[in-house]
Design an enzyme around this catalytic site. Structure first.
Site: not given
Length: 635
Positions: A316, A366, A412, A453
């Site tokens: 999707y 990514a 992190k 976002g």
């Protein structure tokens, strides 16, 4: 007002009949009034010729009114052009009176047509203006009274649009330009921002509309900070770029952008860095359907690559970004070839085949699991995807002779207290160790904090909770985070990748960190609500502190040490950090692979602790499968 409502609710044909009847009365009254004003008598009462003149005058005037479209005009939207048409039509009617008087040879003093014209303008035009005012006042009572912040071009245009709308009634302008104070602009008085609190109380205002699309974010933040102290809802016109390119209109009011709360102005990108690794090249993005991956793809397409390969595990997610980019390419007549490919970064053969088949030159990695609690509860999959996914992608890139490999990392990864951060630091170590080997691929990594976002971002959660009207959840009153917009982060990633020499760790300047509880309070205040506290028990929204989640830190860091250097870009730094030689690191990966295969979570933790990734866990093993096995006593 009840009669006016009844008239406006009638079918349009009936409204026109009423208008014609009223104008007939007005023409008759203007005719009689003109004679009585000039002669103090009405001679036509005893003369059939005067009656003939009057009947023909009424008929000819009404026909002319119809021809010029006077009865097609909607009174509640009566414009200056319509008023000019009325005046012109009344002048023509006066001319008809002169002509008819001449042909019927009646006594008609020269002043009478002028007096008749004046009376007809007052009656016909004045009555229409009166109806417009009455309807406007009636509609105004049903609208929210608002103040517009910004009396410039955008503010004036917004005021005009709102007057014709059904939601808001502008009552004043606020502006910081001293020369505008107390002036009247578009019928509204311009006030100093210092008067805002008084105006809100006196004028019963519940909304303030920001009409400053050209203002810098730092300026907007300063204004918004003053508005958060007031109990009003704050809305904003779209960004100026959106208005210019047609993606939004001035009257499409929206919530105040979170970027404006941060007040961090975007730094202009350097074109030579943006297109260095992209223009006329074959580019591939793993995790292309994610928040950062999809924005990278949008930015890459604008730099004219030869082709862009979208590599994504989610069908999707791949469908969505492929559809969006294909429409963008077609709409802008770009020559970029979009290639959507399903696949997992954990399958080295698939990766290598793709990279070799399309001769990929630049690769942006990514693909990663990035939600701290999710990885904490699914340790093996987090390790597999983040560490080995990066490792396999890097080996495939070396085998396929990819020129440039850019890893998207996270703050992190610095002194991590959770599995997710540790896996991302391990991914960095993977590329650093491989970069020291002999091959043709340039490896670098870009480390930055939270992006606004992104999936799982705290902002949409806060907005949903405020809309529900009960409470907002914050993990800890002292937790702080760095924030950056997704487009800016993607641009900086691309520019940083262009500066990589091999094994570089780039760190983005994220600006000042933001206290999450302050962000929640500002969002509540900008919604026109008050925070419910022990000091303010009658507030609207309570802030509940839920406690730090497994592996979560109060604050994040971007640098492991102090060895940082500037680069050609003011918002990008490079860090010099220690790493292991590849032969040593490869052995660690082999042990980790075996531990994952056996679902040996104790060994996985031991390996992560022993690796120089700086892992300092704040909680025990959180894997849900491991816990379930422990509860059932399964070895």
């Amino acid at each position: 007002m009840f009669i006016i409502n009844k008239i406006f609710s009638m079918p349009r044909i009936y409204k026109r009949i009423v208008s014609i009847f009223v104008d007939t009365v007005f023409i008759f009254s203007a005719f009689v009034g003109a004679f009585y004003t000039r002669l103090e008598s009405v001679p036509f009462l005893d003369s059939s010729k005067y009656w003939q003149v009057l009947m023909l005058l009424v008929l000819s005037t009404l026909i002319f009114f119809i021809r010029v479209g006077l009865y097609r005009a909607i009174l509640r939207y009566l414009s200056v052009h319509a008023l000019f048409t009325i005046v012109l039509s009344c002048a023509v009617s006066a001319l008809f009176l002169v002509v008819l008087g001449y042909f019927f040879e009646v006594f008609l003093p020269r002043a009478i047509p002028i007096i008749y014209f004046a009376y007809l303008v007052l009656l016909s035009g004045g009555s229409r203006l009166l109806v417009r005012v009455l309807v406007s006042q009636h509609n105004t009572k049903q609208k929210d009274r608002v103040i517009i912040y910004g009396a410039g071009d955008s503010g004036r245009q917004l005021a005009n649009l709102l007057r014709h709308g059904n939601e808001f009634h502008p009552v004043a302008f606020i502006d910081d330009e001293q020369k505008l104070f107390k002036n009247v602009v578009n019928g509204l008085t311009v006030y100093n921002s210092k008067d805002l609190k008084r105006l809100i109380s006196r004028m019963q205002i519940n909304k303030v509309l920001l009409a400053m699309p050209r203002a810098k974010r730092s300026q907007r933040k300063a204004i918004i900070n003053t508005l958060t102290e007031l109990r009003v809802e704050v809305k904003s016109v779209p960004a100026f770029e959106e208005i210019i390119n047609g993606s939004a209109s001035m009257d499409q009011l929206c919530d105040v952008a979170i970027e404006d709360l941060l007040g961090r102005d975007c730094v202009l990108a350097k074109p030579e860095l943006l297109n260095a690794n992209i223009k006329n090249k074959v580019v591939m993005v793993t995790g292309a359907g994610g928040s950062i991956g999809s924005e990278l793809c949008r930015q890459i397409v604008q730099q004219a690559p030869k082709s862009l390969i979208l590599f994504e595990l989610s069908e999707y997610g791949l469908y969505q970004i492929d559809k969006e980019l294909s429409e963008l390419v077609a709409g802008q007549n770009l020559t970029v070839q979009i290639i959507p490919l399903l696949g997992s970064v954990q399958r080295k053969n698939r990766l290598q085949t793709v990279l070799e088949s399309f001769a990929v030159q630049t690769l942006y990695h990514a693909a990663a699991y990035k939600h701290v609690p999710m990885v904490e509860h699914n340790v093996v999959e987090g390790v597999r995807n983040n560490i080995f996914g990066t490792y396999y992608t890097a080996l495939a890139a070396i085998a396929a002779k990819v020129e440039s490999f850019v890893l998207i990392s996270t703050d992190k990864a610095v002194r991590p207290t959770n599995v997710m951060g540790t896996t991302k630091r391990m991914a960095e170590l993977t590329l650093q160790s491989l970069a020291a080997e002999e091959h043709n691929t340039r490896f670098c990594m870009v480390r930055f904090g939270n992006v606004l976002g992104s999936s799982g971002s705290v902002i949409p959660l806060f907005k949903r909770q405020i809309a529900e009207g009960e409470y907002v959840t914050v993990t800890h009153p002292d937790i702080i985070r760095y924030f950056m917009t997704i487009p800016e982060a993607a641009q900086l990633v691309i520019q940083a990748g262009a500066m990589g020499k091999g094994g570089d760790v780039f760190v983005l300047d994220m600006g000042e960190p933001v206290k999450i509880v302050d962000l929640a309070k500002n969002l509540i205040h900008l919604s026109g609500l008050e925070v419910k506290t022990s000091q303010n028990p009658y507030g609207d929204i309570e802030i509940k502190f839920t406690g730090l989640r497994p592996g979560e830190k109060l604050f994040e860091e971007l640098l492991i040490g102090d060895n940082v250097e500037k680069t050609a870009h003011q918002c990008i730094m490079t860090a010099n950090e220690n790493f292991l030689p590849y032969p040593e690191y490869e052995k660690i990966l082999q042990r980790l692979d075996q531990a994952c295969h056996e679902f040996d979570h104790e060994s996985i933790r031991e390996i992560l602790l022993a690796t120089p990734a700086g892992f300092n866990p704040t909680d025990g093993i959180g894997d849900l499968v491991w816990k379930a096995k422990k509860q059932q006593g399964i070895n």
